[in-house]
Design an enzyme around this catalytic site. Structure first.
Site, PDB file in Angstrom:
ATOM      1  N   GLU A 338      18.190   7.568   5.343  1.00 42.94           N
ATOM      2  CA  GLU A 338      19.469   7.098   4.804  1.00 42.94           C
ATOM      3  C   GLU A 338      19.683   5.600   4.955  1.00 42.94           C
ATOM      4  OE1 GLU A 338      20.442   8.183   9.108  1.00 42.94           O
ATOM      5  OE2 GLU A 338      19.080   8.812   7.526  1.00 42.94           O
ATOM      6  N   ILE A 428       2.643   7.353  -7.789  1.00 45.19           N
ATOM      7  CA  ILE A 428       2.067   6.135  -7.213  1.00 45.19           C
ATOM      8  C   ILE A 428       0.986   6.531  -6.218  1.00 45.19           C
ATOM      9  CG2 ILE A 428       2.547   4.115  -5.800  1.00 45.19           C
ATOM     10  CD1 ILE A 428       5.387   4.205  -7.033  1.00 45.19           C
ATOM     11  N   LYS A 432      -7.040   3.911  -1.465  1.00 43.80           N
ATOM     12  CA  LYS A 432      -7.571   4.721  -0.369  1.00 43.80           C
ATOM     13  C   LYS A 432      -7.894   6.149  -0.811  1.00 43.80           C
ATOM     14  CE  LYS A 432      -5.318   2.065   3.305  1.00 43.80           C
ATOM     15  NZ  LYS A 432      -4.933   0.959   2.420  1.00 43.80           N
ATOM     16  N   LEU A 472       1.243  -6.688  -0.604  1.00 47.95           N
ATOM     17  CA  LEU A 472       1.655  -7.705   0.366  1.00 47.95           C
ATOM     18  C   LEU A 472       3.100  -7.509   0.785  1.00 47.95           C
ATOM     19  CD1 LEU A 472       0.028 -10.878  -1.181  1.00 47.95           C
ATOM     20  CD2 LEU A 472      -0.594  -9.790   0.954  1.00 47.95           C
ATOM     21  N   SER A 474       4.617  -4.944   2.035  1.00 47.21           N
ATOM     22  CA  SER A 474       5.223  -3.610   1.994  1.00 47.21           C
ATOM     23  C   SER A 474       5.208  -2.980   3.380  1.00 47.21           C
ATOM     24  CB  SER A 474       4.454  -2.708   1.015  1.00 47.21           C
ATOM     25  OG  SER A 474       3.151  -2.459   1.500  1.00 47.21           O
TER      26      SER A 474
END
Length: 635
Positions: A338, A428, A432, A472, A474
């Site tokens: 939240e 998304i 990896k 970058l 994140s």
């Protein structure tokens, strides 16, 4: 009228004394000539002392008036240059010229106008005033440099073009202002890849070599700061030079790109030094920023109800920001955390006032019934699925949680998208997922397989996947971790000195997601050409420099060893996927892979059972069964 300061008054008095002394000296010299010649009064080249006093007074008055009129006291003598020498010459010449006319008009001299004396007076005065200015300038600079040599920032400037000239002029001006933050910059040398400039000087600062010489010059000249002054260079050139600069222990500051510069004075570029900034991590990407077709995105989003799962996260929140700029009918933020959801909600309310239809819901994608109610009530047209656990080390210790959230959360949302026949479902993913060696990557590859399976069986909804590298800044990326370590005074930890990663900015990542959604026809995996990979060690070193510190001296970099499931490098495409170009030269599509429906569904059922039982070992085994390319590394 500006206040006549003590400094101006002091310089004014110096000039008066120079003229008075020059007039006296000239007359004394000529009197000595008269004595040697044994001249009669009418043949003397000198003049009587009483007349000399009057002449000096008139010349002083006229010369000072002209010097004041040309602004000879409105600058610091330490900045005295060629233009100012010419101005001083003109003012003194006019002063003497007007004085001579005045003296002639009032017939001050008994034996005719003393041209020899007046010419001698003029030459000595002019030479004295110019010499005084030059001497004072050199003395002030020498004293200033001597006083600041210990604490100054010895600086190497990259580039010997117009930008460097403007910066050197700004630095020179800053030296006189102790309140200026650039006061302590001491330019030592320049480098430039134009061989014609080698051995030349700019404002007295020598060009000593090319960019390849930077490490050697920094060491030899005890350089502490590098100023990157090539605003017109390309991304690739900037990356190459920055990598050379990164071999030093200097802090690095940069002039922005030419398109980003502003000028206080368009003729001089005054204020360029103020625009010098710390290097940005983005400067090391080594490629041009990705461009996207905003009109196609606008057509895709306009008047649509857009749902973003994980809408409070770093990617999700940027998705919401960008979507808001394309006139959607409604935005639905779905997030289990939240605090993040509240933050992006309040940001958008402040930014868009009453013009944005925004719904913020606290819910978990694991909860099928709750998500079903959200789909039923809000009827989204487009779903962007960004909700996921993505911290690799944490997912290694809790693989069942990665499976519950990533795989079955995705499965829930994908099934509901198909059930309610929404227009597009955009998931998304990450690089990896390619030949994964860790649990997080394996779960994301499984999510890709679910999206492709749904695309094979859906007639109403387009299911599409976007795959990109590290983002970058994140949450979960190395940059926030490095920042916390530097700010807390702890060593920066890098797993391996040779580890490399592909990087993109958050806005680029989100624009890719939106562009992919606009282009999608169903089942594709969109991949971004991310240029050359970047060494994580280089990122760490330059981030330390951004804080004004020296890597390995002020901030230690510790190499801790590869973590479980971590690779030295990551691929963007699986071998069997191939690559297909799109209208955007930087975006490619991996070929669709046929999914065996019965095999996938039966294994997902078994995986869910193990995850619900919190059986970590069996969860990893089933992931390997579902994702054949999963080679789990536990050390």
């Amino acid at each position: 009228m500006k206040k006549f300061s003590f400094r101006k008054g002091f310089l004014f008095i110096i000039d008066i004394l120079i003229v008075a002394v020059s007039g006296t000296f000239a007359n004394l010299a000529l009197m000595w000539v008269d004595i040697l010649r044994e001249s009669a009064p009418s043949n003397c080249v000198s003049i009587p002392w009483s007349t000399m006093t009057l002449v000096i007074a008139v010349v002083v008055l006229m010369t000072m008036l002209f010097l004041l009129s040309v602004g000879a006291y409105s600058f610091f003598w330490r900045l005295f240059g060629k233009k100012d020498f010419i101005t001083c010459f003109v003012a003194v010449t006019l002063g003497f010229g007007v004085s001579g006319l005045f003296l002639l008009y009032f017939k001050i001299f008994d034996y005719g106008f003393p041209f020899i004396y007046f010419a001698s007076f003029y030459v000595v005065s002019l030479f004295g005033m110019l010499l005084a200015r030059y001497g004072v300038k050199k003395a002030i600079i020498k004293l200033t440099e001597a006083g600041r040599e210990e604490n100054c920032r010895r600086t190497l400037i990259v580039g010997a073009g117009q930008a460097a000239k403007l910066i050197l002029a700004d630095i020179e001006s800053a030296k006189s202002d102790r309140n200026n933050p650039s006061h302590d910059i001491l330019p030592v040398c320049l480098v430039d890849d134009n061989r014609a400039k080698y051995g030349t000087k700019i404002n007295g600062v020598p060009v000593l070599g090319n960019t390849q010489d930077i490490p050697q010059l920094c060491k030899a000249s005890n350089i502490s700061m590098i100023l990157f002054a090539i605003p017109s260079c390309t991304e690739e050139e900037r990356k190459q030079i920055l990598e050379i600069c990164s071999q030093t222990q200097c802090s690095i500051k940069m002039v922005p790109y030419l398109s980003e510069l502003y000028f206080d004075d368009t003729s001089t570029g005054k204020g360029l030094l103020k625009q010098v900034q710390d290097i940005k991590i983005e400067d090391l990407l080594g490629r041009e920023p990705i461009s996207f077709d905003k009109e196609s995105i606008r057509e895709f989003i306009k008047n649509k109800v857009c749902m973003v799962t994980g809408g409070g996260g770093s990617i999700g929140s940027e998705l919401v920001r960008q979507i808001a700029g394309y006139s959607p009918k409604q935005i639905i933020i779905v997030d289990i955390y939240e605090n993040n959801a509240y933050d992006i909600q309040q940001e958008l309310i402040l930014e868009h006032d009453e013009g944005l239809n925004l719904v913020t819901l606290i819910a978990s994608v694991r909860d099928y019934e709750k998500m079903d109610r959200i789909f039923r009530e809000h009827k989204p047209d487009i779903v962007f699925h960004a909700a996921a656990h993505k911290h690799v080390p944490l997912m290694e210790t809790s693989p069942e949680e990665a499976v519950k959230n990533n795989i079955f959360g995705t499965y829930n949302v994908a099934k509901l998208a198909n059930k309610y026949e929404i227009e597009k479902f955009v998931m998304i993913s990450t690089d990896k997922a390619v030949n994964p060696t860790n649990v997080m990557g394996a779960t994301k590859r499984c999510c890709e397989m679910i999206a492709q399976y749904m695309a094979q069986h859906s007639t109403k909804t387009d299911f599409v996947t976007t795959r990109f590298g590290n983002v970058l800044g994140s949450n979960g990326s190395v940059i926030p971790l490095f920042r916390r370590q530097i700010e807390s005074g702890k060593p920066v930890t890098v797993t391996h000195p040779d580890i490399i990663r592909y990087f993109m900015t958050i806005p680029e990542a989100v624009s890719l997601v939106l562009q992919a959604g606009a282009m999608a026809q169903g089942g594709e995996i969109f991949v971004l050409d991310m240029g050359e990979p970047v060494k994580i060690t280089t990122l760490a070193e330059n981030l330390i420099r951004m804080y004004g510190k020296v890597p390995y001296r002020d901030v230690e970099i510790k190499f801790t060893g590869l973590r479980p499931g971590e690779k030295l490098f990551e691929e963007l495409l699986m071998n069997e996927e191939g690559l297909k170009s799109t209208d955007n030269k930087k975006i490619f599509i991996g070929n669709q892979i046929a999914i065996d429906e019965e095999d996938l569904l039966s294994k997902l059922d078994e995986l869910k059972k193990y995850a619900d039982d919190n059986n970590s070992e069996k969860v990893v085994e089933m992931l390997s069964a579902i994702v054949p390319t999963f080679k789990h590394k536990i050390n």
